[in-house]
Motif scaffolding. Structure first.
Motif, mmCIF file in Angstrom:
data_model
loop_
_atom_site.group_PDB
_atom_site.id
_atom_site.type_symbol
_atom_site.label_atom_id
_atom_site.label_comp_id
_atom_site.label_asym_id
_atom_site.label_seq_id
_atom_site.Cartn_x
_atom_site.Cartn_y
_atom_site.Cartn_z
ATOM 1 N N SER A 1 -16.980 -77.145 -6.913
ATOM 2 C CA SER A 1 -16.971 -75.765 -7.412
ATOM 3 C C SER A 1 -15.571 -75.403 -7.891
ATOM 4 C CB SER A 1 -17.429 -74.799 -6.322
ATOM 5 O OG SER A 1 -16.600 -74.880 -5.181
ATOM 6 N N VAL B 1 -24.815 -73.173 -4.848
ATOM 7 C CA VAL B 1 -23.456 -72.742 -5.182
ATOM 8 C C VAL B 1 -23.289 -71.277 -4.789
ATOM 9 C CG1 VAL B 1 -21.704 -72.600 -6.986
ATOM 10 C CG2 VAL B 1 -23.530 -74.313 -7.167
ATOM 11 N N VAL C 1 -19.169 -75.844 -12.178
ATOM 12 C CA VAL C 1 -19.325 -76.948 -11.227
ATOM 13 C C VAL C 1 -19.107 -78.250 -11.978
ATOM 14 C CG1 VAL C 1 -20.980 -78.227 -9.812
ATOM 15 C CG2 VAL C 1 -20.877 -75.746 -9.650
#
Length: 337
Positions: free
Chosen positions: A96, A138, A103
């Motif tokens: 990240s 994420v 990403v």
């Protein structure tokens, strides 16, 4: 006289065994792995299958052979790295990047970049690979949502709205993802198959939870909070079981399922070790002296080594943050005696 001697020997034996058992949980720093580079860091991740430790380091991620302490690979040209997730069977890693909300996907064999994916939120922070669903979760810290990436195709398949900023996540490996919501002082529960929020549980008296760990055998979550508490939560009902004191400036959490120990990495130079016993009994085993800034943690569940990144800082006036002293970045390697 003989009976007295035998009794004395027996008492000495009991004392020796008791003393040894009491010290069995003592942790110590056995190594400081020096890593080149003077940039800031955030999370690190121990890939237990490969024995590699992936370390966030500003514009790069360094892969370390845990057995030798040597850097065996790098992924460079990144933008403000926060977290690393590994999908072992796919030979893929996911990084990240907070500064450009993306990403980076890389090959874990060659360390070559496969693809860059722009997420559906702002400032991606913690990142998780869920082996049950083969999805990458994420945590977008500045937009209060999650971006879900299919690890098979590396395409975004969903965006999940949350009621607070997601700070860290864990999976139960059976379809549920648990996420600390820092600003909402709660834990969100996500059904990874439907991409729905199925529960939101408060962690009071905990405030601003950051690191999160899970004992999947007892279904207990360990949420570490800004008010120097580790909150133990029932992962099935959301009930707060108990709280334990930690150090100041807490950020990361980890759990060793074999040793039944939960860890809180505290930026005030300590790591709190909490022992989980039967019947929901918990106690602070010790506060291990670490190093200033050692606030994130990763546990190798096979070797029981605990890793924390840290560096030395220049002296400044009280309350101000000094610059990193060049060449001082290390990984603290801590093990139980």
């Amino acid at each position: 006289m003989k009976k007295i001697t035998i009794l004395a020997i027996a008492l000495l034996t009991v004392c020796f065994v008791t003393t040894k058992a009491a010290s069995a949980g003592t942790y110590k720093i056995v190594n400081k792995i020096s890593i080149e580079g003077d940039e800031k860091w955030d999370y690190l991740f121990s890939d237990d299958e490969s024995g590699r430790l992936y370390v966030s380091h500003g514009s790069q991620v360094q892969a370390i052979d845990e057995a030798t302490g040597k850097v065996v690979g790098k992924i460079t040209g990144l933008k403000g790295v926060h977290g690393i997730a590994i999908a072992p069977a796919l030979n893929k890693g996911y990084i990240s990047n907070g500064k450009d909300s993306s990403v980076t996907i890389f090959n874990t064999n060659t360390f070559e970049v496969i693809k860059r994916v722009v997420v559906t939120g702002v400032s991606p922070d913690a990142i998780l690979f869920d082996p049950f669903s083969q999805k990458v979760i994420v945590c977008n810290g500045h937009s209060n949502n999650l971006t879900v990436i299919d690890a098979a195709t590396d395409e975004i398949v969903s965006t999940i709205a949350l009621t607070g900023n997601p700070e860290f996540s864990v999976t139960n490996g059976k379809g549920l993802i648990y996420i600390n919501l820092e600003s909402a002082s709660s834990i969100a529960v996500i059904n990874v198959s439907t991409y729905e929020v199925v529960n939101v549980w408060p962690v009071a008296p905990g405030v601003e939870p950051t690191g999160l760990a899970l004992d999947n055998d007892t279904h207990r979550l360990f949420s570490v909070c800004a008010n120097k508490l580790m909150v133990v939560v029932d992962a099935e009902s959301g009930k707060v079981i108990t709280t334990l004191p930690t150090g100041d400036k807490t950020d990361g959490a980890g759990f060793d399922p074999s040793l039944k120990c939960a860890y809180s990495s505290n930026g005030n130079e300590t790591m709190t070790v909490v022992k989980e016993e039967a019947n929901d009994q918990y106690s602070v085993l010790e506060n291990v002296h670490t190093q200033k800034g050692a606030r994130t943690v990763s546990v190798n569940k096979r070797t029981h080594h605990v890793y924390l990144p840290a560096a030395e800082f220049e002296a400044t006036a009280a309350g101000q943050k000094g610059k990193i002293i060049p060449g001082s970045f290390v990984i603290l390697d801590i093990v139980p005696e």
